[in-house]
Motif scaffolding. Structure first.
Motif, mmCIF file in Angstrom:
data_model
loop_
_atom_site.group_PDB
_atom_site.id
_atom_site.type_symbol
_atom_site.label_atom_id
_atom_site.label_comp_id
_atom_site.label_asym_id
_atom_site.label_seq_id
_atom_site.Cartn_x
_atom_site.Cartn_y
_atom_site.Cartn_z
ATOM 1 N N ASN A 167 19.148 52.842 58.424
ATOM 2 C CA ASN A 167 18.210 52.345 59.432
ATOM 3 C C ASN A 167 17.611 51.005 59.033
ATOM 4 O O ASN A 167 17.407 50.125 59.886
ATOM 5 N N ARG A 168 17.325 50.840 57.740
ATOM 6 C CA ARG A 168 16.705 49.580 57.322
ATOM 7 C C ARG A 168 17.712 48.437 57.384
ATOM 8 O O ARG A 168 17.357 47.307 57.769
ATOM 9 N N ILE A 169 18.952 48.698 57.001
ATOM 10 C CA ILE A 169 19.985 47.668 57.151
ATOM 11 C C ILE A 169 20.149 47.316 58.622
ATOM 12 O O ILE A 169 20.209 46.144 58.996
ATOM 13 N N ARG A 170 20.212 48.330 59.467
ATOM 14 C CA ARG A 170 20.368 48.112 60.906
ATOM 15 C C ARG A 170 19.215 47.258 61.461
ATOM 16 O O ARG A 170 19.439 46.308 62.223
ATOM 17 N N ASN A 171 17.986 47.594 61.080
ATOM 18 C CA ASN A 171 16.839 46.847 61.575
ATOM 19 C C ASN A 171 16.910 45.375 61.178
ATOM 20 O O ASN A 171 16.612 44.475 61.972
ATOM 21 N N ASN A 172 17.293 45.129 59.942
ATOM 22 C CA ASN A 172 17.392 43.749 59.480
ATOM 23 C C ASN A 172 18.519 43.002 60.178
ATOM 24 O O ASN A 172 18.375 41.813 60.517
ATOM 25 N N MET A 173 19.641 43.671 60.393
ATOM 26 C CA MET A 173 20.767 43.019 61.057
ATOM 27 C C MET A 173 20.450 42.689 62.511
ATOM 28 O O MET A 173 20.705 41.586 62.987
ATOM 29 N N THR A 174 19.885 43.628 63.228
ATOM 30 C CA THR A 174 19.593 43.388 64.647
ATOM 31 C C THR A 174 18.489 42.355 64.821
ATOM 32 O O THR A 174 18.516 41.560 65.769
ATOM 33 N N SER A 175 17.526 42.330 63.911
ATOM 34 C CA SER A 175 16.455 41.338 64.016
ATOM 35 C C SER A 175 16.967 39.932 63.768
ATOM 36 O O SER A 175 16.324 38.953 64.168
ATOM 37 N N ARG A 176 18.130 39.808 63.158
ATOM 38 C CA ARG A 176 18.727 38.497 62.907
ATOM 39 C C ARG A 176 19.804 38.142 63.932
ATOM 40 O O ARG A 176 20.526 37.172 63.761
ATOM 41 N N GLY A 177 19.897 38.953 64.971
ATOM 42 C CA GLY A 177 20.751 38.587 66.090
ATOM 43 C C GLY A 177 22.106 39.253 66.149
ATOM 44 O O GLY A 177 22.899 38.967 67.050
ATOM 45 N N TYR A 178 22.409 40.179 65.228
ATOM 46 C CA TYR A 178 23.692 40.877 65.230
ATOM 47 C C TYR A 178 23.582 42.176 66.032
ATOM 48 O O TYR A 178 22.511 42.778 66.127
ATOM 49 N N THR A 179 24.700 42.634 66.568
ATOM 50 C CA THR A 179 24.750 43.852 67.379
ATOM 51 C C THR A 179 25.634 44.884 66.714
ATOM 52 O O THR A 179 26.775 44.577 66.335
ATOM 53 N N GLN A 180 25.133 46.110 66.583
ATOM 54 C CA GLN A 180 25.941 47.157 65.976
ATOM 55 C C GLN A 180 26.907 47.748 66.989
ATOM 56 O O GLN A 180 26.544 48.015 68.143
ATOM 57 N N VAL A 181 28.147 47.983 66.546
ATOM 58 C CA VAL A 181 29.178 48.606 67.366
ATOM 59 C C VAL A 181 29.899 49.637 66.508
ATOM 60 O O VAL A 181 29.695 49.726 65.295
ATOM 61 N N SER A 182 30.766 50.417 67.144
ATOM 62 C CA SER A 182 31.598 51.363 66.415
ATOM 63 C C SER A 182 32.629 50.623 65.573
ATOM 64 O O SER A 182 33.043 49.507 65.923
ATOM 65 N N GLU A 183 33.057 51.254 64.498
ATOM 66 C CA GLU A 183 34.102 50.644 63.671
ATOM 67 C C GLU A 183 35.419 50.503 64.426
ATOM 68 O O GLU A 183 36.297 49.735 64.019
ATOM 69 N N PHE A 184 35.555 51.243 65.545
ATOM 70 C CA PHE A 184 36.784 51.170 66.344
ATOM 71 C C PHE A 184 36.692 50.127 67.461
ATOM 72 O O PHE A 184 37.631 49.944 68.227
ATOM 73 N N ASN A 185 35.544 49.440 67.550
ATOM 74 C CA ASN A 185 35.336 48.423 68.590
ATOM 75 C C ASN A 185 35.482 47.011 68.034
ATOM 76 O O ASN A 185 34.806 46.089 68.484
ATOM 77 N N ASP A 186 36.359 46.852 67.079
ATOM 78 C CA ASP A 186 36.711 45.538 66.548
ATOM 79 C C ASP A 186 35.494 44.763 66.057
ATOM 80 O O ASP A 186 35.248 43.625 66.485
ATOM 81 N N PRO A 187 34.696 45.318 65.131
ATOM 82 C CA PRO A 187 33.504 44.603 64.655
ATOM 83 C C PRO A 187 33.884 43.361 63.861
ATOM 84 O O PRO A 187 34.933 43.303 63.213
#
Length: 213
Positions: A84-104
């Protein structure tokens, strides 16, 4: 290991613990150290999406020396704090989380080391259960990272590596563009663990200002 990377770490712990805490530390979190390094040739503003596993891998010498189809995972609560903390930092910097099968564009691989000596470039099979299009011929490449060795880490050290699944080289190596070593923060009570993990991961991103869109 095909392409080992290590970080000079133990001496740094001793130096900082004596220099930053006069008279010695009063609590364990005063010894927390966050190390980060990155590929200076990589443009972190280019990728838009990232993926992460649903579990945090537990690394110990036994599981490295006796590989299986799936590695062990850390306690669910601690794992979710890390993710959750990694996710929060990534999204706050403009990145979007997707599934590993959605060509990240990026895949982030968090783990916790137990034991007194752990190599950061642990064998590829550790992530074969998760990484899309797994091939046993692949390994990691860490371009331009200095220093180059971890002599020792404390039990409970959080390791994070950010990989580029689209950047597979002709040598079947996956680029690792960013790493973080958060020393020995998973100790003591669960509440203390959570606080130290959050502070450590936040600090890893604070000292990585290039890591943004």
């Amino acid at each position: 290991m095909k392409n080992p990377i290590y970080l000079i770490f133990y001496s740094l712990i001793l130096i900082l613990s004596n220099a930053c805490v006069p008279g010695g530390p009063d609590t364990a979190d005063q010894l927390d150290i966050v190390y980060t390094n990155f590929d200076s040739d990589y443009n972190f503003t280019t990728p838009a999406t990232f993926a992460m596993p649903n579990n945090v891998v537990l690394i110990d010498r036994e599981t490295i020396e006796n590989p299986g189809s799936n590695p062990p995972f850390v306690d669910f609560i601690i794992g979710q704090v890390i993710l959750n903390r990694i996710r929060n930092n990534m999204t706050s910097r403009g990145y979007t989380q997707v599934s590993e099968f959605n060509d990240p564009d990026l895949i982030i691989l968090p783990s916790i080391a137990v034991g007194d000596r752990v190599f950061f470039d642990y064998d590829w099979w550790f992530w074969g259960w998760y990484y899309p299009n797994f091939s046993p011929e692949w390994d990691w490449t860490y371009p331009g990272y200095l220093p180059s060795v971890i002599t020792s880490v404390e039990t409970g050290t959080v390791l994070i590596q950010l990989t580029n699944p689209k950047g597979l080289t002709p040598q079947n190596q996956i680029p690792v563009h960013w790493i973080s070593v958060i020393n020995g923060v998973v100790t003591g009570s669960s509440g203390d663990n959570s606080n130290r993990i959050v502070r450590g991961i936040d600090q890893a991103f604070v000292q990585s200002p290039y890591f943004t869109r």
